[in-house]
Motif scaffolding. Structure first.
Motif, mmCIF file in Angstrom:
data_model
loop_
_atom_site.group_PDB
_atom_site.id
_atom_site.type_symbol
_atom_site.label_atom_id
_atom_site.label_comp_id
_atom_site.label_asym_id
_atom_site.label_seq_id
_atom_site.Cartn_x
_atom_site.Cartn_y
_atom_site.Cartn_z
ATOM 1 N N LEU A 292 0.812 -1.213 0.000
ATOM 2 C CA LEU A 292 0.000 0.000 0.000
ATOM 3 C C LEU A 292 0.849 1.268 0.000
ATOM 4 N N ASN B 102 -0.093 -0.606 -6.263
ATOM 5 C CA ASN B 102 -0.792 -0.871 -5.003
ATOM 6 C C ASN B 102 -2.036 -1.719 -5.201
ATOM 7 N N ASP C 60 -5.991 -1.982 -4.279
ATOM 8 C CA ASP C 60 -7.124 -1.194 -3.809
ATOM 9 C C ASP C 60 -7.857 -2.138 -2.854
ATOM 10 N N VAL D 89 -11.658 -2.918 -3.155
ATOM 11 C CA VAL D 89 -11.938 -3.655 -4.400
ATOM 12 C C VAL D 89 -11.508 -5.118 -4.242
ATOM 13 N N ARG E 38 -14.649 2.303 4.325
ATOM 14 C CA ARG E 38 -13.359 2.944 4.609
ATOM 15 C C ARG E 38 -13.595 4.179 5.462
ATOM 16 N N GLU F 165 -11.428 -0.563 6.079
ATOM 17 C CA GLU F 165 -10.080 -0.030 5.908
ATOM 18 C C GLU F 165 -10.014 1.293 6.651
ATOM 19 N N PHE G 194 -9.605 9.570 -2.402
ATOM 20 C CA PHE G 194 -10.133 8.229 -2.119
ATOM 21 C C PHE G 194 -11.485 8.355 -1.434
#
Ligand SMILES: Cc1ncc(C[n+]2csc(CCOP(=O)(O)OP(=O)(O)O)c2C)c(N)n1
Ligand code: SF4
Lengths: 378, 273
Positions: B136, B154, B156, B159, B171, B197, B244
């Motif tokens: 990440l 990275n 995701d 996903v 998230r 996350e 994001f």
């Protein structure tokens, strides 16, 4: 003995019969020859007993998963072979460090690496002792017959629970896949040991405090004791510490954990040993060839006997040493290049000569080969 | 800390080991708040972690806590949950712990849709070992093992989790802690694999090397880079460039592994009767 059933079964199936009889109710693992039957049978049987089976994504996960289950109070087992046992090592060390009861059946195949998936070997003797990093306690039991696969799996589960330790059952491919007729005892007649649970209140509970038993009491997760488990060095409260004195004490206790239980843990069998001048030290399938060889040699008047360690780790050192009075030569036949021979040499070299008979090509050591070796050293 | 949270933490273990300005403390508190605001039995709650700075969080939390091996938290947690489905099981893990060494367990736990509440502390780096790049660490960023800038791409994480089968995915960030608490609460309610996350920050091993200013500056970066998914729906792709999304990103309950296993046991019991 009340017989529950008589059947012609493989060593691998006998392990599952032993596991279920001993109260194993959780299995996690990943299939690999020659241990796969154990996973297959457990997947079929466990849910019938209200237990759980899960095929994990790899052997690391299988090992970790059974440790999680053990912490909720279940008796747990996993099985694998060669490459899979290598993958499990880090988590086996965790079990030794956090003192989580678990049983690992290793149906040994020819290594290193992918080696010989369907070939028999006894090449994981030292891995069983020292496979994970750092000094740690371990118990390893080694069956020589299908019936013993049953009894020793029961014993392994009992030892794991009583001593809060990982315990190996070390089969070799021959024992795992061999079929013999066995009489399985009724469940009520099997001695079962459960781990010691705390008798104190949650407020008083210190998960790693020990009494004279050397083995701490273990609370199931979800019963209000709210304790902390870690693979870091920890004090008696279970929390990490960097204090050298505590680290020192913890590791010393772990390494001495079994010493006061030697009478119970150290298992072996002797055959025609009283007057033996040549002593065979053999285990697993190789011990069967040794017994056969002894019969032939005895008929020829050669005084040969067998010492068969059933507990390979810790090794029954004193028992072996006590039998050396008349012995002039020890021969250790094994399907590796001398892993247990080294241990026998360490123990006996001051008293007698020690030679190995090694064969690592996927074929079993035959009685004739043992006979030839005995005659060579006569 | 809210006084009504004190009983959820092992106050005698504080202060924690994290560096000043570390985001992990905020996220740990958010987990405590979410638990306090949810109707779950504290004695029937187990918190599992791997290895890393983030994985030290359970040691401060007053539950049955299991600090395992690097990457293996989800495999241990699968054993805890499957063997006793009554337990509420939380998994606290880092971006390295969950998506590098533990990546395989991550996708498979999600695939089983096993009822675990996973809070993934993403600080874009291996904090505990001093700042090596993780899956990440953004491409181009500096780490001790990417001294010329990170060449790799990275994951995701949401996903990845959705594609693997997670039934709740969200998230939050160390800045948007209220939202984070709400997401964790939703995750607790979801009967299946929930992945939250939690964007964290590591001023010591990541921020400093990448000249990201103070911890407050890093927190501000989280504030300005995050866009709530409800707001994002009204924004053009240009406006979302470099941002994001935060909030609930996916929620689709479906068959859960431990329930299916218990049904199997019931079925076999009935057939046996
Ligand atoms: C098998 C193994 N490999 C490597 C390590 C060393 N190690 C410990 S923590 C860590 C990285 C942690 O990073 P992350 O999971 O992102 O958590 P953070 O510390 O950033 O919160 C590594 C590589 C280890 N403990 N075990
Ligand atoms: S090294 Fe980074 S992640 Fe670890 S405690 Fe310090 S700031 Fe937090």
């Amino acid at each position: 003995m009340t017989i529950r059933k008589t059947s012609l079964i493989q060593g691998n199936r006998a392990c599952t019969e032993g596991a279920l009889a001993a109260g194993v109710r959780f299995y996690a693992g990943y299939p690999i020859t020659p241990s796969t039957e154990i996973a297959e049978i457990m997947s079929e049987e466990l849910p019938k007993f209200g237990g759980k089976f899960v095929q994990m994504e790899d052997e690391i996960a299988g090992m970790a998963c059974i440790l999680g289950a053990a912490l909720t109070g279940k008796k747990v087992l996993t099985a694998s072979s060669g490459p899979g046992i290598s993958l499990k090592q880090e988590a086996i060390g965790y079990a030794a460090m956090a003192e989580i009861p678990c049983v690992i059946v290793n149906v040994q195949r020819l290594g290193p690496s992918t080696g010989g998936p369907t070939s028999s070997a006894q090449g994981d003797i030292m891995q069983a002792r020292w496979g994970t990093h750092g000094d740690h306690p371990i118990i390893a039991l080694c069956p020589s017959s299908v019936y013993e696969c049953f009894t020793l799996t029961v014993t392994a589960v009992n030892f794991a629970e009583k001593f809060r330790t990982p315990v190996y059952v070390l089969l070799d491919e021959i024992i795992g896949h061999m079929r013999e007729n066995v009489e399985l005892p009724a469940y009520e007649e099997i001695q079962i040991i459960d781990r010691k649970k705390p008798t104190c209140t949650p407020q008083e509970y210190k998960p790693y405090i020990i009494d004279e038993s050397m083995i701490p009491e273990m609370a199931d997760f979800g019963t209000g004791y709210r304790w902390h488990v870690t693979g870091l060095f920890h004090d008696e409260t279970g929390f990490p510490t960097g204090k050298t004195e505590i680290i020192d004490n913890q590791l010393k206790r772990l390494m001495n954990k079994f010493s006061k239980y030697e009478d119970e843990i150290l298992l072996w069998e002797e055959s025609k040993i009283e007057d033996a001048e040549i002593l065979l030290v053999a285990y697993g399938s190789t011990a069967r060839s040794a017994l056969d060889a002894i019969e032939t040699l005895r008929n020829e008047g050669i005084k040969v006997g067998l010492f068969r360690p059933i507990t390979i780790w810790p090794f029954p050192e004193k028992a072996l040493k006590a039998k050396l009075e008349k012995v002039k030569h020890i021969i250790v036949p094994e399907m590796n290049y001398g892993q247990l021979t080294l241990e026998v040499e360490r123990i006996c070299k001051d008293k007698t000569l020690v030679s190995g008979l090694f064969k690592v090509n996927s074929l079993p050591i035959t009685p004739d080969e043992i006979i030839a070796k005995v005659k060579e050293v006569l | 800390m809210r006084p009504d949270l004190h009983h959820l933490f092992r106050m005698d273990k504080l202060p924690h080991i994290w560096c000043p300005g570390c985001g992990h403390g905020i996220i740990t508190r958010a987990i405590g708040e979410a638990i306090a605001d949810s109707d779950i039995d504290l004695e029937q709650t187990v918190i599992v972690s791997g290895i890393g700075c983030s994985s030290r969080a359970p040691g401060y939390m007053n539950f049955d806590t299991l600090h395992t091996l690097h990457g293996r938290a989800l495999a241990f947690a699968t054993g805890v949950k499957l063997s006793n489905p009554q337990l509420n099981v939380f998994v606290l893990t880092g971006d390295g712990d969950a998506t590098a060494i533990g990546g395989n367990h991550f996708i498979h736990a999600a695939r089983r849709n096993i009822n675990l509440n996973v809070i993934l502390f993403n600080n874009n780096i291996y904090g505990m070992t001093g700042g090596q790049y993780s899956p990440l660490t953004p491409t181009g960023k500096m780490a001790t093992t990417s001294p010329y800038g990170n060449l790799e791409n990275n994951f995701d994480i949401p996903v990845l989790a959705i594609a693997s089968g997670a039934s709740y995915v969200a998230r939050g960030t160390a800045f948007h802690d209220k939202l984070l608490v709400d997401c964790i609460k939703e995750g607790i309610k979801n009967k299946g694999f929930s992945l939250i996350e939690a964007m964290s920050m590591c001023p010591t091993s990541y921020g400093r090397r990448n000249k990201m200013g103070t911890a407050a500056d890093m927190l501000n970066d989280l504030k300005t880079s995050a866009v709530n998914i409800n707001v994002a729906k009204k924004l053009t792709p240009e406006k979302l460039e470099g941002k994001f999304l935060i909030g609930t990103l996916h929620h689709k309950p479906y068959r859960e592994f431990t329930e299916e296993y218990d049904k199997l046991i019931d079925r076999l019991r009935k057939e046996g009767d």
